[in-house]
Design an enzyme around this catalytic site. Structure first.
Site, PDB file in Angstrom:
ATOM      1  CE1 TYR A  34      -3.625  -2.308   5.588  1.00 15.67           C
ATOM      2  CE2 TYR A  34      -2.698  -0.207   4.901  1.00 15.67           C
ATOM      3  CZ  TYR A  34      -3.322  -1.399   4.599  1.00 15.67           C
ATOM      4  OH  TYR A  34      -3.632  -1.698   3.296  1.00 15.67           O
ATOM      5  CB  SER A  49      -0.874  -0.001   1.255  1.00 15.02           C
ATOM      6  OG  SER A  49      -1.505   1.252   1.451  1.00 15.02           O
TER       7      SER A  49
END
Length: 257
Positions: free
Chosen positions: A148, A138
Site C-alpha cells: 500500500y 496517502s
C-alpha cells in the site's frame, strides 16, 4: 461550466469531491463499481445543485474497466477539465499474509489505472492548454511499509514528475496525501480503527476543500492538515532506518487487528 471525472466517487474522499464540485457548479462524471449506488448519487447531486451528472460503472482492477474510462477521457466532444483519480483500497494483513492476487489487484488500481487515466486525460488537456489532475495518494507514501505505502509512493513520484514535464502547458497535476480520514476505507478492508487516536482523524469534506485550495495555488503535493504536514516533514528529515522502525511500530499499534 467545466466537467470533472472522479473515480471511486460513491464513498469517502471521492464522494466529498463530488459534493463540493457539484455545489460549485461543475458537471460530473462519476466512476465506481456499483451502478445502483452511482445512479442514486447522480440523482441526488443533480436535484440538489442542478448540474449534469453522468455515471460510468467501471472496475479499475480490470482492463475493460480502465479502457472504458480512458475512452471517456479521450472524448474530445465532451472534454473533462479535471480528473480526480481517487479509486483505491487497502488489504488487511502484512506481507505474505495477503494473497498475491490481491497485491496485484492493488497495484492495478493504484498504479496502472492512475498511469493510464492520467495519460488519457492529459493528452486532451495539453491540446486545449487547460486542465488538471488530482491523484489521491496517502501519507503512507512517506513510510516504507508494504505494498500500500509503496503504491502510494509511486503515485506521488509519478505525479510530481509529470507535473514538471508538463510545466508551461496549462496542465496542472497534484498528489493529495491525507492521513486517517473518516470514510468506509477501513471498514471495507476489515480493519479495526478503535485504537486510532481521535486527533489523527480528518474530515473528508475538509480534506477536499484543502486539496482544491492547494491545486488553485499551483502545488504539486497537498498534505491537508497541519498535524500531518508536521509528521510528514519529520519523516522526510529523519534517517530512513528510523522511519522504517517507527512505521512498523505505529502500524502494529494503530493498524488493523
Amino acid at each position: 461550466m467545466t466537467t470533472v471525472l472522479i473515480t471511486g466517487a460513491t464513498a469517502g474522499i471521492g464522494a466529498a469531491f463530488a459534493r463540493k464540485l457539484a455545489a460549485d457548479g461543475h458537471d460530473l462524471v462519476l466512476v465506481a463499481r456499483n451502478e445502483e449506488r452511482l445512479h442514486e448519487q447522480a440523482t441526488d447531486l443533480h436535484d440538489r445543485h442542478g448540474v449534469e451528472v453522468e455515471v460510468l460503472p467501471a472496475d479499475l482492477a480490470e482492463d475493460k474497466g480502465i479502457e472504458s474510462v480512458e475512452a471517456r477521457l479521450r472524448d474530445g466532444t465532451r472534454p473533462v477539465h479535471l480528473l480526480v483519480n481517487n479509486a483505491g483500497f487497502g488489504n488487511k494483513g502484512a506481507y505474505l499474509e495477503v494473497s498475491m492476487a490481491d497485491e496485484l489487484r492493488m497495484l492495478k488500481v493504484h498504479c496502472e489505472a492512475v498511469l493510464r487515466l492520467t495519460s488519457a486525460a492529459a493528452e486532451g488537456m495539453r491540446e486545449r492548454r487547460r486542465g488538471a489532475v488530482i491523484n489521491v495518494a496517502s501519507v503512507a507514501a512517506f513510510t516504507p511499509r508494504g505494498t500500500y505505502g509503496a503504491s502510494k509512493s509511486w503515485v506521488v513520484q509519478f505525479t510530481q514528475g509529470v507535473a514538471r514535464d508538463l510545466a508551461g502547458t496549462g496542465v496542472r497535476l497534484m498528489a493529495l496525501c491525507p492521513g486517517f480520514v473518516r470514510t468506509e476505507f477501513h471498514q471495507r478492508a476489515g480493519m479495526g480503527t478503535d485504537n486510532v487516536p481521535g486527533w489523527l482523524w480528518l474530515d473528508a469534506d475538509k480534506v477536499v476543500a484543502a486539496a482544491l485550495r492547494d491545486l488553485a495555488h499551483g502545488k504539486t503535493l497537498s498534505v491537508p492538515d497541519p498535524r500531518y504536514k508536521a509528521l510528514t516533514g519529520l519523516m522526510r528529515l529523519a534517517p530512513r532506518g528510523a522511519v522504517s522502525r517507527a512505521s512498523s511500530t505505529t502500524g502494529r499499534k494503530y493498524g488493523p487487528k
